[in-house]
Design an enzyme around this catalytic site. Structure first.
Site, PDB file in Angstrom:
ATOM      1  N   SER A 186     -19.514  -0.655  16.784  1.00 43.96           N
ATOM      2  CA  SER A 186     -20.826  -1.001  16.227  1.00 43.96           C
ATOM      3  C   SER A 186     -21.742   0.185  15.953  1.00 43.96           C
ATOM      4  O   SER A 186     -22.834   0.008  15.414  1.00 43.96           O
ATOM      5  CB  SER A 186     -21.549  -1.986  17.155  1.00 43.96           C
ATOM      6  OG  SER A 186     -21.829  -1.407  18.404  1.00 43.96           O
TER       7      SER A 186
ATOM      8  N   LYS B 217     -29.744  -5.177  21.696  1.00 45.78           N
ATOM      9  CA  LYS B 217     -29.830  -3.813  21.171  1.00 45.78           C
ATOM     10  C   LYS B 217     -31.236  -3.500  20.668  1.00 45.78           C
ATOM     11  O   LYS B 217     -31.725  -2.369  20.811  1.00 45.78           O
ATOM     12  CB  LYS B 217     -28.790  -3.610  20.068  1.00 45.78           C
ATOM     13  CG  LYS B 217     -27.363  -3.611  20.608  1.00 45.78           C
ATOM     14  CD  LYS B 217     -26.324  -3.482  19.517  1.00 45.78           C
ATOM     15  CE  LYS B 217     -24.918  -3.477  20.118  1.00 45.78           C
ATOM     16  NZ  LYS B 217     -23.849  -3.380  19.101  1.00 45.78           N
TER      17      LYS B 217
END
EC number: 3.4.21.53
Length: 282
Positions: free
Chosen positions: A178, A223
């Protein structure tokens, strides 16, 4: 010496027996239930717990013992940027090699900044710690290579000579795919004289392929929380995660969703140059 130990053990057993003989059956049953409950809470949990993880400035240096650059470039001039480009992560417990107890999982249910889900929703059933670590590292290695390919192709299309450029990316304690988009943006920033960030702290996440397509990731809400915690004011997210981003952006953080490296770079430079209200946040 051995006979004394046996005497003490016998005396302790007798006192324990007398203690329970003077208590009711209901009391003993309740005590047993409490003990069994404590054992169950201390047992390994079948759940995975995710929390906001650390961030890493891809334009900077590692904070560990190596202290090297996250993105090391040879064969070309590089340029510094006073801002930061933060890749974001999720801390995962309960995955192979990182066991967690039921009590920790139970506490996680009541924490709004924690996600608790069954193990099988995160990792394949029966996966070993070695297999999990190897898969995570393989995904990271592939992500870094595709980020290099995408970034160099992006620069070449804009007339930048990238022949002979050699790139190595280093990161500690982070796996998975990611961080690809942020690696690509970081490499472009280092190879161009412009200060793309404009001195700002900009975070983001998203996979990338060699053609520059930005893909969906997991844990985007966590996140964003990690990005806000570490001082970011803007967050770049994959367009494929737009539905999850909407309504979950922490106060004080603005976001932009992108689907390609070109869109991500345009958003980055617009933020860095402070062009009015663009790009618009969700």
């Amino acid at each position: 010496m051995h006979s004394t130990r046996r005497f003490h053990a016998k005396g302790a057993f007798q006192r324990l027996r007398r203690y329970f003989e003077t208590r009711s059956l209901r009391y003993c049953a309740g005590l047993l239930a409490v003990l069994l409950g404590l054992v169950a809470l201390a047992a390994p949990s079948p759940y995975c717990i995710e929390t906001p993880g650390p961030t890493q400035d891809v334009l900077g240096k590692l904070t560990g013992r190596s202290g090297g650059e996250v993105i090391a470039v040879e064969g070309a001039d590089t340029y510094t940027d006073e801002g930061e480009l933060l890749l974001t992560t999720v801390n995962a417990s309960g995955v192979p090699g990182y066991p967690v107890s039921n009590i920790v999982a139970l506490i996680g249910w009541f924490d709004p900044d924690t996600v608790v889900m069954p193990n099988e929703a995160v990792v394949p059933i029966g996966q070993t710690a070695e297999e999990y670590a190897g898969e995570s590292q393989q995904e990271m290695d592939q992500s870094q290579q595709e980020a290099v390919d995408a970034a160099l192709a992006f620069l070449q299309d804009r007339g930048v000579d990238v022949s002979g450029v050699d790139v190595e990316m280093h990161v500690e304690g982070i796996g998975g795919p990611s961080a690809g988009m942020m690696y690509a943006l970081g490499l472009i920033d280092k190879l161009t004289p412009e200060s793309e960030t404009g001195g700002r702290t900009i975070a983001g996440t998203g996979t990338i392929d060699a053609e520059g397509n930005v893909g969906a990731i997991g844990g985007v809400r966590l996140k964003m929380l990690g990005a806000k915690r570490d001082g970011a004011t803007w967050f770049l997210a994959p367009e494929a995660n737009a539905a999850e981003v909407a309504g979950n952006v922490p106060e004080g953080l603005r976001d932009v969703c992108v689907s390609t490296l070109s869109e991500a770079y345009d958003a980055l430079t617009a933020i860095g140059q402070g062009r009015g209200g663009w790009p618009a946040a969700l």
